[in-house]
Write a protein that holds these residues in place. Sequence first.
Motif, PDB file in Angstrom:
ATOM      1  N   LYS A  42     -26.537 -38.948  21.200  1.00  0.00           N
ATOM      2  CA  LYS A  42     -26.841 -39.726  22.413  1.00  0.00           C
ATOM      3  C   LYS A  42     -25.563 -40.037  23.182  1.00  0.00           C
ATOM      4  O   LYS A  42     -25.506 -39.894  24.410  1.00  0.00           O
ATOM      5  N   THR A  43     -24.516 -40.437  22.455  1.00  0.00           N
ATOM      6  CA  THR A  43     -23.221 -40.738  23.085  1.00  0.00           C
ATOM      7  C   THR A  43     -22.623 -39.473  23.696  1.00  0.00           C
ATOM      8  O   THR A  43     -22.109 -39.491  24.820  1.00  0.00           O
ATOM      9  N   TYR A  44     -22.702 -38.362  22.959  1.00  0.00           N
ATOM     10  CA  TYR A  44     -22.141 -37.094  23.439  1.00  0.00           C
ATOM     11  C   TYR A  44     -22.774 -36.668  24.754  1.00  0.00           C
ATOM     12  O   TYR A  44     -22.083 -36.309  25.716  1.00  0.00           O
ATOM     13  N   LEU A  45     -24.107 -36.692  24.799  1.00  0.00           N
ATOM     14  CA  LEU A  45     -24.804 -36.248  26.010  1.00  0.00           C
ATOM     15  C   LEU A  45     -24.483 -37.145  27.203  1.00  0.00           C
ATOM     16  O   LEU A  45     -24.362 -36.673  28.331  1.00  0.00           O
ATOM     17  N   GLY A  46     -24.315 -38.425  26.936  1.00  0.00           N
ATOM     18  CA  GLY A  46     -23.931 -39.343  28.012  1.00  0.00           C
ATOM     19  C   GLY A  46     -22.550 -39.044  28.561  1.00  0.00           C
ATOM     20  O   GLY A  46     -22.292 -39.177  29.765  1.00  0.00           O
ATOM     21  N   LEU A  47     -21.641 -38.595  27.669  1.00  0.00           N
ATOM     22  CA  LEU A  47     -20.263 -38.312  28.087  1.00  0.00           C
ATOM     23  C   LEU A  47     -20.095 -36.924  28.725  1.00  0.00           C
ATOM     24  O   LEU A  47     -19.045 -36.635  29.293  1.00  0.00           O
ATOM     25  N   LEU A  48     -21.100 -36.064  28.623  1.00  0.00           N
ATOM     26  CA  LEU A  48     -20.988 -34.732  29.233  1.00  0.00           C
ATOM     27  C   LEU A  48     -21.113 -34.775  30.755  1.00  0.00           C
ATOM     28  O   LEU A  48     -20.886 -33.783  31.428  1.00  0.00           O
ATOM     29  N   LYS A  49     -21.457 -35.927  31.276  1.00  0.00           N
ATOM     30  CA  LYS A  49     -21.581 -36.088  32.735  1.00  0.00           C
ATOM     31  C   LYS A  49     -20.259 -36.568  33.314  1.00  0.00           C
ATOM     32  O   LYS A  49     -19.418 -37.132  32.610  1.00  0.00           O
ATOM     33  N   PRO A  50     -20.039 -36.332  34.634  1.00  0.00           N
ATOM     34  CA  PRO A  50     -18.827 -36.851  35.277  1.00  0.00           C
ATOM     35  C   PRO A  50     -18.767 -38.362  35.109  1.00  0.00           C
ATOM     36  O   PRO A  50     -19.815 -39.006  34.996  1.00  0.00           O
ATOM     37  N   PRO A  51     -17.576 -38.972  35.084  1.00  0.00           N
ATOM     38  CA  PRO A  51     -16.250 -38.371  35.336  1.00  0.00           C
ATOM     39  C   PRO A  51     -15.491 -37.983  34.056  1.00  0.00           C
ATOM     40  O   PRO A  51     -14.257 -37.986  34.061  1.00  0.00           O
ATOM     41  N   THR A  52     -16.190 -37.664  32.973  1.00  0.00           N
ATOM     42  CA  THR A  52     -15.508 -37.291  31.726  1.00  0.00           C
ATOM     43  C   THR A  52     -14.629 -36.060  31.948  1.00  0.00           C
ATOM     44  O   THR A  52     -15.109 -35.052  32.476  1.00  0.00           O
ATOM     45  N   PRO A  53     -13.346 -36.097  31.571  1.00  0.00           N
ATOM     46  CA  PRO A  53     -12.462 -34.932  31.753  1.00  0.00           C
ATOM     47  C   PRO A  53     -12.932 -33.716  30.963  1.00  0.00           C
ATOM     48  O   PRO A  53     -13.573 -33.861  29.915  1.00  0.00           O
ATOM     49  N   MET A  54     -12.605 -32.536  31.472  1.00  0.00           N
ATOM     50  CA  MET A  54     -13.057 -31.295  30.851  1.00  0.00           C
ATOM     51  C   MET A  54     -12.563 -31.178  29.411  1.00  0.00           C
ATOM     52  O   MET A  54     -13.284 -30.685  28.543  1.00  0.00           O
ATOM     53  N   ARG A  55     -11.329 -31.616  29.121  1.00  0.00           N
ATOM     54  CA  ARG A  55     -10.786 -31.473  27.768  1.00  0.00           C
ATOM     55  C   ARG A  55     -11.648 -32.196  26.740  1.00  0.00           C
ATOM     56  O   ARG A  55     -11.853 -31.721  25.625  1.00  0.00           O
ATOM     57  N   LEU A  56     -12.162 -33.367  27.134  1.00  0.00           N
ATOM     58  CA  LEU A  56     -13.038 -34.118  26.232  1.00  0.00           C
ATOM     59  C   LEU A  56     -14.420 -33.465  26.167  1.00  0.00           C
ATOM     60  O   LEU A  56     -15.026 -33.392  25.099  1.00  0.00           O
ATOM     61  N   GLN A  57     -14.915 -32.970  27.304  1.00  0.00           N
ATOM     62  CA  GLN A  57     -16.209 -32.291  27.325  1.00  0.00           C
ATOM     63  C   GLN A  57     -16.220 -31.073  26.393  1.00  0.00           C
ATOM     64  O   GLN A  57     -17.217 -30.797  25.726  1.00  0.00           O
ATOM     65  N   LEU A  58     -15.100 -30.345  26.353  1.00  0.00           N
ATOM     66  CA  LEU A  58     -14.995 -29.187  25.460  1.00  0.00           C
ATOM     67  C   LEU A  58     -15.180 -29.588  24.003  1.00  0.00           C
ATOM     68  O   LEU A  58     -15.895 -28.933  23.246  1.00  0.00           O
ATOM     69  N   GLN A  59     -14.522 -30.672  23.608  1.00  0.00           N
ATOM     70  CA  GLN A  59     -14.632 -31.151  22.225  1.00  0.00           C
ATOM     71  C   GLN A  59     -16.053 -31.621  21.919  1.00  0.00           C
ATOM     72  O   GLN A  59     -16.580 -31.402  20.818  1.00  0.00           O
ATOM     73  N   LEU A  60     -16.692 -32.253  22.904  1.00  0.00           N
ATOM     74  CA  LEU A  60     -18.054 -32.749  22.713  1.00  0.00           C
ATOM     75  C   LEU A  60     -19.036 -31.587  22.528  1.00  0.00           C
ATOM     76  O   LEU A  60     -19.877 -31.607  21.627  1.00  0.00           O
ATOM     77  N   LEU A  61     -18.900 -30.572  23.384  1.00  0.00           N
ATOM     78  CA  LEU A  61     -19.780 -29.404  23.283  1.00  0.00           C
ATOM     79  C   LEU A  61     -19.565 -28.657  21.968  1.00  0.00           C
ATOM     80  O   LEU A  61     -20.520 -28.205  21.335  1.00  0.00           O
ATOM     81  N   GLN A  62     -18.302 -28.526  21.558  1.00  0.00           N
ATOM     82  CA  GLN A  62     -17.998 -27.846  20.296  1.00  0.00           C
ATOM     83  C   GLN A  62     -18.603 -28.610  19.121  1.00  0.00           C
ATOM     84  O   GLN A  62     -19.136 -28.011  18.178  1.00  0.00           O
ATOM     85  N   GLY A  63     -18.552 -29.933  19.188  1.00  0.00           N
ATOM     86  CA  GLY A  63     -19.150 -30.755  18.136  1.00  0.00           C
ATOM     87  C   GLY A  63     -20.655 -30.555  18.046  1.00  0.00           C
ATOM     88  O   GLY A  63     -21.215 -30.388  16.956  1.00  0.00           O
TER      89      GLY A  63
END
Length: 283
Positions: A42-63
């Motif tokens: 739930k936290t990951y999906l919430g953070l995949l939206k802007p303004p989360t930086p791409m570097r963090l989004q990459l780690q979230l998607l990989q997780g």
Amino acid sequence: RILGAGVRDSLKTRQGCATILSNVWSCNALPFDDSHIVEAVKTYLGLLKPPTPMRLQLQLLQGLLNLAQCQSSSFALPELLMKDFNAFPCLFQLYIASDDLSFIPLRCLCLQLLSCVALKFPHEAVSAILAQPTSIPRIANLFSDMKRENELKLALSFIACLPSKDTNITKLLLQEHELLPTLINLLKSNKNEEIVLAALTILLRFTLPSDKDMQASAAMAGTIEVCIGLLRSSSGVTAKEKAVKALCNFSMSTWELSKLENRKKKKKKKKKKKKKNLLVIVT
């Protein structure tokens, strides 16, 4: 908790937490209760939206991808992503918004995760695509880009996951005017087995005997010739099986396709006659 805390913790700290979770989820044993994973997703999906930086989004998607591919866990991420969070719109939006070349790694992870969920929930995937019809042209445009082989392979694999008999998806794909010739060209020129298999799977949907016009378009684009070529080549067993399936579909419409071939020949003869007449007039 730190990931969900927002700006109170630095980006490096949050990236580190995402990396730790990603590494743990790539292991064969998951030391978490399902309730902890549900909260994390739930936290990951919430953070995949802007303004989360791409570097963090990459780690979230990989997780999320590591969690989805974990074989020893009884936890089923695709079911959670669809039933509890309806993740398709979020992932599609993230993919469409990532237009710059620097976002290629992020787009690749999006496609991998979309494929993972689409395999379990193909009809929900179709519904999400129809809600965002621009996603198909964006993905299909990659088919002609030979330089980005990894993203091309993932894009083909995702489209190949979609139900072959769904006419709405087929219509969307046919709106890409160069799609059939592009797929044929991929099969002729590409040696990557995964790309060949995915391209063949997509091509099969255009050979179904239930739609004679679409089947005729596929035949005119050169599908029969390329399938025969695959049977003569050193392609793998699965590729040859798919090529035989396509030829089998065509064989059910032999009479209709032969009439089409005769019409093509007559048109060519008429064109030649017109050219001769023009030459006579000029002389």
